[in-house]
Design a protein around this motif. Structure first.
Motif, short mmCIF file in Angstrom:
data_model
loop_
_atom_site.label_atom_id
_atom_site.label_comp_id
_atom_site.label_asym_id
_atom_site.label_seq_id
_atom_site.Cartn_x
_atom_site.Cartn_y
_atom_site.Cartn_z
N SER A 86 0.92 -1.01 -0.01
CA SER A 86 0.04 -0.02 -0.02
C SER A 86 0.93 1.17 -0.02
O SER A 86 2.09 1.22 0.51
N TYR A 87 0.33 2.48 -0.58
CA TYR A 87 1.21 3.45 -0.78
C TYR A 87 0.39 4.53 0.00
O TYR A 87 -0.64 4.74 -0.64
N LEU A 88 1.00 5.33 0.95
CA LEU A 88 0.31 6.26 1.66
C LEU A 88 0.77 7.59 1.40
O LEU A 88 1.94 7.85 1.27
N HIS A 89 -0.12 8.32 0.50
CA HIS A 89 0.23 9.72 0.13
C HIS A 89 -0.19 10.52 1.16
O HIS A 89 -1.36 10.79 1.56
N ASN A 90 0.70 11.43 1.64
CA ASN A 90 0.71 12.42 2.87
C ASN A 90 1.05 13.78 2.47
O ASN A 90 2.15 14.15 1.59
N ALA A 91 0.21 14.70 2.90
CA ALA A 91 0.40 16.17 2.70
C ALA A 91 0.34 16.84 3.96
O ALA A 91 -0.79 16.85 4.46
N LEU A 92 1.32 17.45 4.45
CA LEU A 92 1.22 18.24 5.81
C LEU A 92 1.70 19.42 5.73
O LEU A 92 2.53 20.04 5.00
N ASP A 93 0.66 20.36 6.33
CA ASP A 93 1.01 21.67 6.44
C ASP A 93 2.06 22.10 7.26
O ASP A 93 1.98 21.63 8.52
N ASP A 94 3.02 22.92 6.83
CA ASP A 94 4.33 23.08 7.90
C ASP A 94 3.97 23.97 9.11
O ASP A 94 4.48 23.61 10.11
N HIS A 95 3.05 24.96 9.01
CA HIS A 95 2.69 25.84 10.04
C HIS A 95 1.71 25.16 11.00
O HIS A 95 2.07 24.95 12.32
N SER A 96 0.80 24.30 10.66
CA SER A 96 -0.31 23.91 11.66
C SER A 96 -0.29 22.46 11.67
O SER A 96 -0.64 21.55 12.71
N ARG A 97 0.62 21.75 11.09
CA ARG A 97 1.04 20.04 10.99
C ARG A 97 -0.30 19.43 10.59
O ARG A 97 -0.42 18.20 10.82
N LEU A 98 -1.38 19.97 10.15
CA LEU A 98 -2.54 19.58 9.65
C LEU A 98 -2.23 18.41 8.40
O LEU A 98 -1.69 18.97 7.45
N VAL A 99 -2.83 17.20 8.37
CA VAL A 99 -2.42 16.33 7.59
C VAL A 99 -3.64 15.88 6.67
O VAL A 99 -4.85 15.66 7.11
N TYR A 100 -3.58 15.79 5.33
CA TYR A 100 -4.36 14.89 4.41
C TYR A 100 -3.70 13.95 3.88
O TYR A 100 -2.54 13.97 3.22
N SER A 101 -4.36 12.51 4.10
CA SER A 101 -3.54 11.51 3.83
C SER A 101 -4.68 10.33 3.36
O SER A 101 -5.86 10.26 3.53
N GLU A 102 -4.03 9.52 2.21
CA GLU A 102 -4.97 8.57 1.59
C GLU A 102 -3.92 7.11 1.27
O GLU A 102 -2.88 7.35 1.15
N ILE A 103 -4.83 6.16 1.35
CA ILE A 103 -4.09 4.90 1.29
C ILE A 103 -4.41 4.73 -0.48
O ILE A 103 -5.67 4.24 -0.58
N LEU A 104 -3.34 4.52 -1.21
CA LEU A 104 -3.56 4.37 -2.73
C LEU A 104 -2.75 3.10 -3.17
O LEU A 104 -1.61 2.74 -2.50
N PRO A 105 -2.96 2.60 -4.27
CA PRO A 105 -2.44 1.39 -4.98
C PRO A 105 -1.00 1.35 -5.49
O PRO A 105 -0.46 0.55 -5.45
#
Length: 313
Positions: free
Chosen positions: A168-187
């Motif tokens: 599985s490949y976890l694609h992660n996007a993290l905001d530097d200031h707030s550390r808020l994360v958007y993440s998805e498990i993709l093939p």
């Protein structure tokens, strides 16, 4: 207390009971007042005037030299110099040498830590590759032999007499200031998958009042593709890439990857890959909204999001 003993002639035991200290403490302070007056009442360092059992200066210099040149920890330095690890650690602490975790291993210089001033100024993007769990459990719980049997029962594919169950490949996007994360498990980690993920991540950040200005990635093929470049350029987002073999430049999302493994992926014995994936949304919500972050003073990333409940349009 000293005046009571010296000027008023109180017994030491009575003065000690009155001021709730030991008799030896009362004797010491009274002696200082008798010898030096009020000047003797000033606080002094408890460090002894001489330390005959202190580590010799020559040995301290050898410890510091090995640490600076080889960047070893206290235990390894102690083995090399035939010392006790606690002695080495005490010397390193005495001279204020940084922990190895705070140093760049390649150069030996302290890692410069930074934080962007506003949300969206910089978003870290990365991919974490994670082996799937066969039905019935994997090797971390059952051992290699039992895990192979479960893998053979999970898939009919065979490679070198083994049954690969994929990744599985976890694609992660993290905001530097707030550390808020958007993440998805993709093939996979192909360019089209990465681009589609980023479009959804950008929508997620926009819904929380965050306008992305810059994205930082490594030099993976999906991030050096024209599709990725054109997608960011169309949205007016600047793209920066880390130097080769320098993952610490993207350290915030790399640290999130480690937290993700410790607190979700390997936190409990999942019986299947689907069971682990089902637990991911709940864990991610906890990370963003409830889990205290040490870099944020113990507050969750949501505490720094400008439009958390979506009250603005």
């Amino acid at each position: 207390m000293a005046r009571c003993v010296v000027d008023d002639q109180w017994p030491l035991r009575r003065a000690a009971e009155r001021f709730q200290v030991s008799v030896s403490t009362a004797r010491r302070w009274a002696g200082r007042y008798r010898a030096e007056g009020e000047a003797g009442m000033i606080d002094r360092s408890s460090r002894p005037h001489s330390s005959p059992r202190r580590t010799p200066t020559r040995t301290e210099r050898r410890i510091i030299k090995v640490r600076v040149l080889r960047r070893w920890g206290p235990a390894r330095i102690a083995f090399f110099l035939r010392l006790v690890p606690s002695t080495v650690h005490r010397v390193l602490a005495r001279f204020g040498l940084a922990r190895l975790a705070h140093l760049d291993r390649a150069t030996g210089r302290p890692i410069r830590r930074y934080e962007r001033a506003t949300p969206g100024e910089l978003v870290h993007v990365d991919i974490k590759k994670l082996g799937n769990i066969p039905h019935g459990g994997g090797h971390r719980v059952l051992g290699r032999a039992h895990s192979r049997r479960n893998a053979r029962a999970t898939t009919t594919e065979r490679r070198n007499n083994r049954a690969p169950i994929g990744y599985s490949y976890l694609h992660n996007a993290l905001d530097d200031h707030s550390r808020l994360v958007y993440s998805e498990i993709l093939p996979d980690e192909r360019k089209d998958t990465a681009v589609a993920f980023w479009l959804r991540a950008q929508t997620f950040f926009a819904a929380h009042g965050i306008t992305v200005e810059r994205v930082l990635t490594d030099n993976g093929s999906c991030y050096t593709s024209r599709a990725w470049r054109d997608t960011l350029a169309t949205a007016g987002i600047s793209h920066k890439r880390t130097r080769p073999y320098r993952p610490q430049a993207n350290g915030k999302v790399e640290r999130f990857n480690r937290t993700l493994l410790d607190e979700w992926a390997y936190a409990r014995p999942y019986q299947s890959e689907q069971a682990r994936r089902d637990a991911f949304p709940g864990w991610l919500h906890t990370y963003n909204h409830h889990r205290g972050h040490t870099a944020l003073g113990g507050h969750p990333p949501a505490s720094r999001v400008p439009n958390l409940p979506g009250q603005y349009t």
